[in-house]
Design an enzyme around this catalytic site. Structure first.
Site, short mmCIF file in Angstrom:
data_model
loop_
_atom_site.label_atom_id
_atom_site.label_comp_id
_atom_site.label_asym_id
_atom_site.label_seq_id
_atom_site.Cartn_x
_atom_site.Cartn_y
_atom_site.Cartn_z
N HIS A 82 7.78 15.96 -14.79
CA HIS A 82 7.09 14.97 -13.96
C HIS A 82 7.10 13.62 -14.67
O HIS A 82 6.16 13.27 -15.39
CB HIS A 82 5.64 15.41 -13.72
N GLY A 138 -3.54 22.93 -16.68
CA GLY A 138 -2.55 23.10 -15.65
C GLY A 138 -3.12 22.76 -14.30
O GLY A 138 -2.83 21.71 -13.73
N ASN A 189 -2.45 5.66 -9.39
CA ASN A 189 -1.16 5.12 -8.94
C ASN A 189 -0.92 5.35 -7.45
O ASN A 189 0.11 4.93 -6.92
CB ASN A 189 0.00 5.68 -9.78
N HIS A 224 7.36 11.73 -8.92
CA HIS A 224 6.22 12.51 -9.39
C HIS A 224 6.66 13.81 -10.03
O HIS A 224 6.19 14.15 -11.13
CB HIS A 224 5.27 12.80 -8.23
N ARG A 275 -29.04 44.44 -14.74
CA ARG A 275 -29.30 43.00 -14.81
C ARG A 275 -30.61 42.73 -15.55
O ARG A 275 -30.73 41.73 -16.28
CB ARG A 275 -29.34 42.38 -13.42
N GLU A 295 -20.32 27.18 -8.93
CA GLU A 295 -19.76 28.25 -9.75
C GLU A 295 -18.48 27.84 -10.46
O GLU A 295 -18.31 28.13 -11.65
CB GLU A 295 -19.50 29.50 -8.88
N HIS A 319 -22.18 39.45 0.72
CA HIS A 319 -22.73 39.47 -0.63
C HIS A 319 -22.45 40.77 -1.37
O HIS A 319 -22.93 40.95 -2.49
CB HIS A 319 -24.25 39.22 -0.58
#
Length: 665
Positions: free
Chosen positions: A30, A117, A185, A260, A352, A408, A470
């Site tokens: 690129h 990335g 740009n 690009h 939990r 998240e 859920h």
């Protein structure tokens, strides 16, 4: 003799020549964005960035994150100018085994702070780095931690929701040592940004609590002035919008979207070099005078690092509390040890809640543990941690709890940035079903070899009335497909604490901890002596057949381990072994002798059960016919009723095992 201004302009042109040559030789890359960002990158690296090439891991160095990871050749050229990379590295751009891969990778190339990335994540990780700097400055002192985090971002970065979510947090946290250079740009891979975006980024970022400075991104004087202003503390992070031209300086590719993501033709490279005053017959041209100009500040930065080392040693010699904290910040994870809470055997405790108890126990034992929940503090059992350790913010840099809000994906990326910075131990929490939102940040945790703890509660259809939106079905299996990721689904409170211990002693891989909402019986350590060591090995014999010689094996993880124990009690006609498999990845890494001892090859009667996709269990039992799982979405109903409807009762499981084993008679 050329003036310093002339040398600066020549240096930028040399960088552009290196970009074109490397991309052209690789026939891949690129060039356009790297060329439009060259002025910003050059001035930042040569005049502002405090990085000592003699020690690229100096703790108090400035961090630089190339969020526009596709512009990697710009970073590699700058690292060449610094003396960190060699010309051979540059000529091997994008080749197997080189230090110059297509996108920068933190574990491969010295001087690369983050693997950037996917667009937007570099920006978000830089927010985590700036959080870490602020937290550590409050703990260690400004004489030890007072550096900046710089970012080079592109139009594509700024468009991503993860970037904007992280930017909202950065503004809210008032991270004044975070400075983002935005190469605006106005061209991206598919064409001009005007096709998909009309956002006024100045207004947006100012609304998020940022200081915004707009400049001509090719004017060195304006770049210097903007960076100087950005380093003055305004109580806000700074966004420098540099208006630039993609492929700036090229013969015919300026403002062309083809620049690009595609190499220039040999003819274009030759003509552009003529326009830039570079010798067309000297590929990978690097004159000594521009390198000397670039390195003019190296002695100053080197002296700054040496002064810092003296200050550090003085603190270590005179401040016992500081020495203890510094040792903890630099301690190898494998050397950590913990004391865990006790649980009454047979008591019903959701894993939990066991995590919440473990987290409470870690508050004093691991003072550099920081993190929080994505707006699910009570559900994720992080509220006590929040209330005791305090909320991080502009008025409390010593706070250890991060309030992420319903973000998240930014949460996961920020945790990666904290881990990349070093010195702190990060964790984050949400529901397992929402791991989809966080997925690529989880992947980047694993790819970057970061020991981040990702906690996911409400791990199955036992969520109940909240319904299929859920209730995770495919999520545990999906996470297990990520290379270099530990996925731990403990069977009870004791296994949960041991899973947390395993996660916090990892050096180079993250852990996903999957936890129940519903209560599970606490396993009796006296009755199940293999538990303590077995969790660290990923799988172990929980309950064995008489004499230790089974004729059938039941395997399970998480909440289904107690189910397997109950079903085994209903099958007296078989000598059954029950195997708990809290972590497939760890078990699969064990020596063959151990794996065969747990799962003897001669014992072919095998059955596995887990409240999720069954597919991955086939490697242990041989066939989907020998796995009881769920391959459909759930329903809204009480958990007990769903267990009956889906066959997760001891009686139904025993019937399935009996039927499967009958075929092995």
């Amino acid at each position: 003799m050329p003036s310093s201004t002339d040398l600066d302009l020549q240096a930028v042109n040399v960088i552009k020549g290196l970009i074109m040559d490397a991309v052209g030789k690789a026939n891949s890359g690129h060039p356009g964005g790297a060329m439009s960002s060259a002025d910003l990158g050059y001035i930042l690296f040569s005049e502002f960035l405090d990085v000592d090439p003699d020690d690229t891991t100096w703790f108090n160095r400035d961090r630089f994150v190339l969020s526009a990871g596709h512009e990697s050749m710009l970073l590699y050229a700058l690292l060449l100018f610094q003396g960190i990379l060699t010309m051979e590295d540059i000529t091997r751009f994008r080749q197997f085994g080189s230090k110059t891969p297509g996108h920068p990778e933190n574990f491969l190339t010295p001087g690369v702070e983050a693997t950037t990335g996917p667009l937007g994540q570099g920006f978000a990780m830089s927010v985590g780095m700036a959080v870490a700097e602020a937290m550590l400055r409050a703990r260690l002192g400004s004489d030890i931690t007072d550096h900046y985090t710089f970012v080079l971002a592109s139009d594509g970065d700024i468009q991503t929701p993860v970037c904007l979510g992280a930017a909202a947090l950065a503004g809210h946290f008032e991270l004044s040592r975070l400075i983002v250079c935005y190469d605006n740009n106005k061209v991206q891979l598919a064409g001009p940004t005007s096709r998909c975006d009309r956002t006024d980024h100045k207004k947006v970022f100012e609304g998020l609590g940022w200081r915004v400075i707009e400049i001509d991104g090719h004017d060195h004087g304006q770049i210097r002035a903007a960076l100087t202003q950005a380093k003055t503390d305004a109580g806000k992070p700074t966004l420098i919008i540099g208006h630039t031209t993609i492929a700036k300086g090229s013969c015919s590719m300026e403002n062309n979207c083809d620049s690009h993501g595609s190499p220039f033709s040999p003819e274009e490279i030759a003509k552009t070099k003529a326009c830039l005053g570079l010798p067309a017959d000297k590929p990978f041209y690097l004159p000594a005078d521009v390198v000397e100009r670039f390195r003019a500040r190296h002695a100053t930065v080197r002296a700054k690092r040496l002064d810092w080392q003296k200050a550090l040693q003085k603190r270590l010699d005179t401040d016992a509390a500081f020495e203890d904290l510094w040792r903890q910040a630099r301690r190898t994870p494998a050397n950590r040890t913990f004391d865990w809470p006790e649980f009454e055997p047979g008591a019903s405790v959701a894993t939990r809640k066991a995590w919440g108890s473990a987290l409470g126990a870690l508050i004093d034992q691991l003072p550099l543990l920081v993190g929080g929940s994505a707006d699910l503090d009570p559900s994720n059992q992080t509220a006590k941690f929040r209330d005791i350790t305090g909320i991080f913010g502009p008025d409390n840099r010593a706070g250890r709890n991060l309030c992420f809000g319903v973000r998240e994906f930014p949460m996961g990326a920020l945790l990666n940035g904290i881990a990349l910075h070093g010195g702190l131990v990060p964790f984050g929490a949400t529901f397992l079903v929402f791991s989809d939102y966080e997925r690529n940040a989880l992947r980047m945790s694993a790819l970057q070899r970061l020991p981040v703890l990702h906690v996911f509660t409400h791990d199955s259809f036992y969520v109940g009335e909240d319904g299929p939106t859920h209730q995770p079905i495919e999520h545990a299996s999906s996470l297990r497909l990520i290379p270099n990721m530990l996925v731990m689904r403990p069977a009870d409170a004791r296994e949960t604490c041991l899973a947390v211990q395993t996660a916090l002693t990892q050096q180079s891989r993250p852990t996903c901890l999957l936890l129940t909402r519903q209560g599970l019986p606490v396993l009796d350590a006296a009755r199940f002596p293999g538990l303590a060591e077995g969790v660290a090995k990923g799988g172990y014999v929980l309950a064995d057949a008489p004499g230790g010689v089974p004729d059938g094996i039941l395997l399970a993880a998480g909440s289904e381990v107690s189910l397997a124990l109950a079903a085994a009690a209903l099958l007296p006609e078989y000598k059954l072994r029950v195997v708990s498999m809290p972590c497939m990845e760890l078990f699969d890494e064990q020596p063959k002798e151990y794996r065969d001892a747990v799962l003897p090859p001669a014992v072919t009667r095998r059955f596995a059960v887990e409240a999720g996709r069954p597919d991955l269990w086939c490697k242990y039992v041989g066939s989907l016919d020998n796995v009881h799982g769920i391959s459909r979405f759930g329903a809204s109903a009480p958990a007990k009723l769903l267990a009956e409807k889906y066959g997760f009762t001891p009686e139904h499981l025993a019937g399935l095992v009996r039927q499967a084993f009958a075929g092995k008679e």
